[in-house]
Write an enzyme that holds these catalytic residues in place. Structure first.
Site, PDB file in Angstrom:
ATOM      1  N   LYS A 230       3.167  -0.552  10.746  1.00 50.04           N
ATOM      2  CA  LYS A 230       3.177   0.721  10.026  1.00 50.04           C
ATOM      3  C   LYS A 230       2.485   1.815  10.838  1.00 50.04           C
ATOM      4  O   LYS A 230       2.917   2.976  10.819  1.00 50.04           O
ATOM      5  CB  LYS A 230       2.498   0.561   8.664  1.00 50.04           C
ATOM      6  CG  LYS A 230       2.670   1.772   7.767  1.00 50.04           C
ATOM      7  CD  LYS A 230       1.992   1.559   6.411  1.00 50.04           C
ATOM      8  CE  LYS A 230       2.682   0.514   5.572  1.00 50.04           C
ATOM      9  NZ  LYS A 230       2.085   0.413   4.216  1.00 50.04           N
TER      10      LYS A 230
ATOM     11  N   GLU B  72       0.864  -1.184   0.000  1.00 50.20           N
ATOM     12  CA  GLU B  72       0.000   0.000   0.000  1.00 50.20           C
ATOM     13  C   GLU B  72       0.903   1.237   0.000  1.00 50.20           C
ATOM     14  O   GLU B  72       1.786   1.342   0.850  1.00 50.20           O
ATOM     15  CB  GLU B  72      -0.885   0.015   1.242  1.00 50.20           C
ATOM     16  CG  GLU B  72      -1.850  -1.150   1.344  1.00 50.20           C
ATOM     17  CD  GLU B  72      -2.612  -1.118   2.659  1.00 50.20           C
ATOM     18  OE1 GLU B  72      -3.493  -0.249   2.811  1.00 50.20           O
ATOM     19  OE2 GLU B  72      -2.316  -1.945   3.531  1.00 50.20           O
TER      20      GLU B  72
ATOM     21  N   ARG C 122       4.698 -13.769   9.666  1.00 54.50           N
ATOM     22  CA  ARG C 122       5.321 -12.478   9.460  1.00 54.50           C
ATOM     23  C   ARG C 122       6.618 -12.397  10.260  1.00 54.50           C
ATOM     24  O   ARG C 122       6.856 -13.204  11.160  1.00 54.50           O
ATOM     25  CB  ARG C 122       4.377 -11.355   9.873  1.00 54.50           C
ATOM     26  CG  ARG C 122       4.039 -11.326  11.347  1.00 54.50           C
ATOM     27  CD  ARG C 122       3.010 -10.262  11.676  1.00 54.50           C
ATOM     28  NE  ARG C 122       3.460  -8.948  11.273  1.00 54.50           N
ATOM     29  CZ  ARG C 122       2.667  -7.883  11.207  1.00 54.50           C
ATOM     30  NH1 ARG C 122       1.367  -8.008  11.472  1.00 54.50           N
ATOM     31  NH2 ARG C 122       3.136  -6.717  10.874  1.00 54.50           N
TER      32      ARG C 122
END
Length: 563
Positions: free
Chosen positions: A272, A37, A262
Site C-alpha cells: 500500500k 484499514e 500473502r
C-alpha cells in the site's frame, strides 16, 4: 454451501483445521472477519484474504464481518470506506455486519483501565526515540522504562487525563507491562495507546487518544465473537501479543489467530505504501488506473469477479511464501471471457482497403456468430461495403515466406465474407502505404460453389462507412522486471514499464459496439478482450484491452527468471 457439503471446496490447512474443530464440537458456528484499514484502496493481496475469509465462513454455514480498522485518524477517509465496500461487493460477497474499531473505543478504553488496575500496563512519559532505543535487539534484551513501576493509581489518573485532552501529542503513552527480556520484541512492553489530537472521521473530536492496531485488533475480534482471525504471515510474530491480551482481558470470546502466506505477484507491487507513492507522484492516473493491482484498477481494466475468485482459489492457501506469475492472473480472465464474451470486430490501426469490383453505394449484410462455440448466443448482421478498414499489421508489402496475411498479389479471406486479392498498393508522397485496392471472388461467398476454397489467411475488417471511431487503450505490465521492489540498488519506480499504456485514438469498431457500458465485455476478434472504460461517452467510445488472446509475456518471463 453447508458444513455437510465439504468435498467440492479446495482443501488447505486452515480448512482442514476447521473441519477437525467442528467434528470435535469446538464451534457451533464459524465466524470470520475482513478488517481493512480505510487509508487506501484494496489490492489483489486483499482479494486473496477476502475470498478466504468469506468462502470459509459461507462453506461452513457461518458469516463474515466487514470491520474497518479505523484507529489512525491521520490517514483515514470516508472515500476509502466507500471504495472498500464497493470492492468486496463487486467480488460477490455479502458481510453480516459492518463494524468499525471506533465502535469499540469506549470498551477498549475500559479494557486498558483493567490492565492498569491489575498492574499489567503503565503510563510512560518518555519520548518515542527513548522507548525505541530501550526495546533492545533480536540478540539483546530490552531495558525497562524508568516509569515501568509507576503506581497503578497514578497511571490510571494520567490515562484519564490523557483522554480528557490535558496533554499534547507524545507527552505520554500507555504500554502493556509484559517482559522486556522476551525473545519476541513485540512482547517488550508494547505501546497500546497514544495521544493524537486529530479529529476522527466517525467520532469527531470525542477522542484524542487512540489504541494501537495490536491492542484494538484482537479485542475487536473478541467483541464480535470471531472464531478464526485469519491474517498474513507478517503478523505471526504478533500472535503472542494477541494471545496475551486475550488472556488478560475480560473479553467475551476467545478468537484464534491463524496466519497464511500473502499474495506475491510478479511484475507489480502489492504494498500500500508503494501504491500510494505511484498515485501521489503521478506515475499512474489514480487508484483505479487499469495498470494498478488494486481491485478498482483491475475492475476498470476489465477483469471479472469470477476470474479473480477463481485465481485466488487456484493459488491456494499455504504457509510457504511464493511468487505467482502475472500470467496466471491473466489466464483466469481469458478462460472466463473466452467462454462468455460476445465476439465483435474492431480495427486498432486502420488501413483503408477498397474492393474495386464491389458496387459503389451498396451495403451487403453478412451473418456473423456472436460466439463460434456457443450457438445459443445467436448471430448478428455486419455491414460489408466497398470501402473497408483492415488492421495495418495484416498487410506487408515485402512479406516473408510464412506471412499468411495480405500482401501484393496475395489472397486472404475476409472473416464471415469472401476471399480477396490485393491488386494495387497506394502510397503517399513519403512512401507510406495509405490504401489497398483489392478484388473479391464472388464465388467464395457462403453458399456459393467456391465457398470452401482454402486460403491460408483469414483477417478481420470493418466497414469504413458503418464502423465507429473509438479510442482504445492497450494496457500491459506496469513494471518491466519481475521483482521491482526487490532491487536493493535501484528505486522501484525506475523499473516502470514505459510501454505499459498505449492509446490509439483512431481505432474503428463494429457498429453497435459503441453503445456498450462499463462492465460489458467483448472479444475483438484476433485482438483480445475489451471493455468500455468509464470515460466512454456516446460521442467518444473508449475501450480498454483487459487481456490479450495469448500470453505474449510467458517466454520473456521465463528468460528473465533464468538470468
Amino acid at each position: 454451501m453447508t458444513s455437510s457439503d465439504t468435498t467440492a471446496a479446495p482443501t488447505n490447512f486452515i480448512r482442514n483445521r476447521i473441519l477437525k474443530e467442528l467434528e470435535a464440537g469446538q464451534y457451533d458456528e464459524i465466524v470470520t472477519r475482513f478488517p481493512p484499514e480505510p487509508n487506501g484502496y484494496l489490492h489483489l493481496g486483499h482479494a486473496k484474504s477476502i475470498v478466504l475469509n468469506f468462502s470459509l465462513a459461507e462453506e461452513f454455514g457461518g458469516y463474515t464481518n466487514l470491520r474497518f480498522d479505523d484507529t489512525n485518524p491521520a490517514k483515514e477517509e470516508q472515500r476509502y470506506v466507500d471504495a472498500i465496500k464497493e470492492d468486496v461487493a463487486w467480488l460477490g460477497f455479502d458481510w453480516q455486519n459492518e463494524c468499525y474499531a471506533s465502535d469499540y473505543f469506549e470498551t477498549l478504553f475500559e479494557y486498558a483501565l483493567h490492565l492498569i488496575d491489575n498492574g499489567l500496563a503503565y503510563i510512560d512519559g518518555q519520548d518515542a526515540d527513548a522507548i525505541r532505543e530501550q526495546r533492545g535487539t533480536l540478540t539483546e534484551p530490552g531495558t525497562p522504562s524508568p516509569d515501568r513501576d509507576r503506581d497503578p493509581a497514578e497511571s490510571r489518573d494520567l490515562f484519564k487525563r490523557m483522554r480528557a485532552g490535558e496533554f499534547e501529542d507524545g507527552a505520554f503513552v500507555l504500554r502493556a507491562k509484559i517482559d522486556m527480556a522476551a525473545p519476541n520484541i513485540n512482547l517488550r512492553d508494547p505501546v497500546i495507546y497514544r495521544i493524537r489530537h486529530k479529529a476522527h472521521p466517525r467520532t469527531g473530536t470525542a477522542w484524542c487518544i487512540y489504541p494501537s492496531y495490536d491492542f484494538a485488533h484482537g479485542q475487536s475480534d473478541a467483541i464480535e465473537h470471531i472464531t478464526h482471525s485469519l491474517c498474513t504471515l507478517e503478523f505471526e510474530d504478533h500472535r503472542p501479543l494477541y494471545d496475551w491480551l486475550i488472556e488478560h482481558l475480560p473479553v467475551p470470546a476467545r478468537p484464534h489467530q491463524i496466519e497464511f502466506s500473502r499474495l506475491n505477484l510478479d511484475f507489480t507491487v502489492l504494498s500500500k505504501r508503494r501504491l500510494t507513492r505511484l498515485v501521489d507522484e503521478g506515475y499512474v492516473s489514480g487508484w483505479d488506473d487499469p495498470r494498478m493491482p488494486t481491485i478498482a484498477g483491475i475492475r476498470r481494466r476489465g477483469f471479472t469477479p469470477d476470474s479473480i475468485r477463481h485465481f485466488c482459489t487456484e493459488i491456494g492457501v499455504t504457509k510457504s511464501e511464493s511468487i505467482i506469475p502475472f500470467g496466471a492472473l491473466e489466464r483466469n480472465l481469458r478462460d472466463d471471457l473466452n467462454a462468455r464474451a460476445p465476439r465483435r470486430m474492431g480495427v486498432l490501426r486502420p488501413l483503408k482497403l477498397v474492393l474495386t469490383n464491389f458496387p459503389e453505394g451498396e451495403t451487403e449484410w453478412v451473418q456473423a456468430a456472436n460466439h463460434p462455440q456457443n450457438p445459443d448466443m445467436g448471430t448478428r448482421k455486419v455491414a460489408l461495403t466497398r470501402e473497408l478498414y483492415i488492421e495495418a499489421d495484416d498487410f506487408m508489402e515485402e512479406a516473408p515466406k510464412k506471412f499468411f496475411r495480405l500482401k501484393p498479389g496475395g489472397e486472404v479471406r475476409l472473416r464471415n465474407a469472401f476471399i480477396i486479392q490485393c491488386d494495387e498498393v497506394i502510397k503517399d508522397e513519403a512512401g507510406n502505404v495509405v490504401e489497398l485496392r483489392c478484388s473479391f471472388d464472388p464465388d467464395t461467398r457462403s453458399g456459393q460453389p467456391g465457398a470452401d476454397r482454402k486460403v491460408k489467411g483469414t483477417i478481420h475488417w470493418v466497414s469504413a462507412e458503418h464502423a465507429v471511431k473509438a479510442e482504445v487503450r492497450l494496457y500491459d505490465r506496469l513494471f518491466n522486471v519481475p521483482h521491482p521492489a526487490g532491487d536493493k540498488e535501484r528505486d522501484f519506480v525506475e523499473h516502470l514499464n514505459p510501454d505499459s499504456l498505449e492509446v490509439l485514438e483512431d481505432a474503428r469498431i463494429e457498429a453497435g459496439t459503441e453503445t456498450a457500458r462499463p462492465g460489458e465485455f467483448f472479444q475483438f476478434e484476433r485482438l483480445g478482450y475489451f471493455v468500455p472504460d468509464p470515460d466512454t461517452t456516446t460521442e467518444k467510445p473508449v475501450f480498454n484491452r483487459a487481456v490479450t488472446l495469448r500470453d505474449t509475456w510467458a517466454k520473456l518471463e521465463k528468460q528473465l527468471r533464468q538470468g
